[in-house]
Design a protein around this motif. Sequence first.
Motif, PDB file in Angstrom:
ATOM      1  N   ILE A  96     -52.594  83.329   9.540  1.00  0.00           N
ATOM      2  CA  ILE A  96     -51.395  83.436   8.961  1.00  0.00           C
ATOM      3  C   ILE A  96     -50.365  82.405   9.704  1.00  0.00           C
ATOM      4  CG2 ILE A  96     -49.344  84.736   8.699  1.00  0.00           C
ATOM      5  CD1 ILE A  96     -51.499  87.082   8.659  1.00  0.00           C
ATOM      6  N   GLN A 111     -47.445  80.687  10.956  1.00  0.00           N
ATOM      7  CA  GLN A 111     -46.226  81.051  12.008  1.00  0.00           C
ATOM      8  C   GLN A 111     -44.876  80.667  11.181  1.00  0.00           C
ATOM      9  OE1 GLN A 111     -46.168  79.467  16.009  1.00  0.00           O
ATOM     10  NE2 GLN A 111     -44.363  80.500  16.512  1.00  0.00           N
ATOM     11  N   THR A 136     -43.945  82.899   8.733  1.00  0.00           N
ATOM     12  CA  THR A 136     -43.858  83.632   7.498  1.00  0.00           C
ATOM     13  C   THR A 136     -43.632  85.003   7.793  1.00  0.00           C
ATOM     14  OG1 THR A 136     -46.135  84.219   7.289  1.00  0.00           O
ATOM     15  CG2 THR A 136     -45.692  82.042   6.490  1.00  0.00           C
ATOM     16  N   ARG A 137     -43.243  85.827   6.842  1.00  0.00           N
ATOM     17  CA  ARG A 137     -43.128  87.403   6.974  1.00  0.00           C
ATOM     18  C   ARG A 137     -44.095  88.082   7.221  1.00  0.00           C
ATOM     19  NH1 ARG A 137     -41.829  90.005   0.994  1.00  0.00           N
ATOM     20  NH2 ARG A 137     -43.932  89.386   0.166  1.00  0.00           N
ATOM     21  N   TYR A 138     -45.490  87.472   7.193  1.00  0.00           N
ATOM     22  CA  TYR A 138     -46.559  88.252   7.464  1.00  0.00           C
ATOM     23  C   TYR A 138     -46.814  88.134   9.002  1.00  0.00           C
ATOM     24  CZ  TYR A 138     -46.562  89.148   2.519  1.00  0.00           C
ATOM     25  OH  TYR A 138     -46.481  89.554   1.262  1.00  0.00           O
ATOM     26  N   ASN A 177     -51.781  92.334   9.704  1.00  0.00           N
ATOM     27  CA  ASN A 177     -51.215  91.053   9.443  1.00  0.00           C
ATOM     28  C   ASN A 177     -51.201  90.491  11.015  1.00  0.00           C
ATOM     29  OD1 ASN A 177     -50.135  90.799   7.011  1.00  0.00           O
ATOM     30  ND2 ASN A 177     -48.942  92.691   7.370  1.00  0.00           N
ATOM     31  N   TYR A 196     -52.235  88.066   0.080  1.00  0.00           N
ATOM     32  CA  TYR A 196     -51.330  86.807   0.758  1.00  0.00           C
ATOM     33  C   TYR A 196     -51.181  85.932  -0.285  1.00  0.00           C
ATOM     34  CZ  TYR A 196     -52.347  88.662   5.186  1.00  0.00           C
ATOM     35  OH  TYR A 196     -52.284  89.466   6.513  1.00  0.00           O
ATOM     36  N   HIS A 197     -49.990  85.009  -0.171  1.00  0.00           N
ATOM     37  CA  HIS A 197     -49.638  83.748  -1.130  1.00  0.00           C
ATOM     38  C   HIS A 197     -50.299  82.640  -0.340  1.00  0.00           C
ATOM     39  CE1 HIS A 197     -46.288  85.905  -3.064  1.00  0.00           C
ATOM     40  NE2 HIS A 197     -45.949  86.520  -1.863  1.00  0.00           N
ATOM     41  N   THR A 232     -49.048  80.099   0.368  1.00  0.00           N
ATOM     42  CA  THR A 232     -48.084  79.533   1.412  1.00  0.00           C
ATOM     43  C   THR A 232     -48.054  80.269   2.706  1.00  0.00           C
ATOM     44  OG1 THR A 232     -46.242  80.870   0.195  1.00  0.00           O
ATOM     45  CG2 THR A 232     -46.626  78.495  -0.609  1.00  0.00           C
ATOM     46  N   ASP A 233     -48.735  81.497   2.695  1.00  0.00           N
ATOM     47  CA  ASP A 233     -48.807  82.194   4.175  1.00  0.00           C
ATOM     48  C   ASP A 233     -49.907  82.073   4.840  1.00  0.00           C
ATOM     49  OD1 ASP A 233     -46.329  83.708   3.265  1.00  0.00           O
ATOM     50  OD2 ASP A 233     -47.827  84.829   1.598  1.00  0.00           O
TER      51      ASP A 233
END
Length: 77
Positions: free
Chosen positions: A12, A14, A16-18, A25, A61-62, A64-65
């Motif tokens: 993931i 760093q 991102t909201r996740y 997550n 996830y997207h 972009t994540d």
Amino acid sequence: MNKFKIGDEVSIIQGTRYFRGTFNNPKNKVGKIKQVISRDSLDINVLNYIVVWPGNFDNPYHATDLELVTSEMFPIF
């Protein structure tokens, strides 16, 4: 076109909201793309990638994540 394929190792990104550090997550952990959901990857609301994390937890996830993991990011000692 998909950014990742099944079996790719990812983490993931760093910021991102996740990026939370929870079991599904995790921060600074390597997961594998388990499933690619074929939908319009340009739609920001579509979670295209299912990632399985250590402990066999998975989450969508997207593109972009996530980032593709390289040996420089998580060196093997």
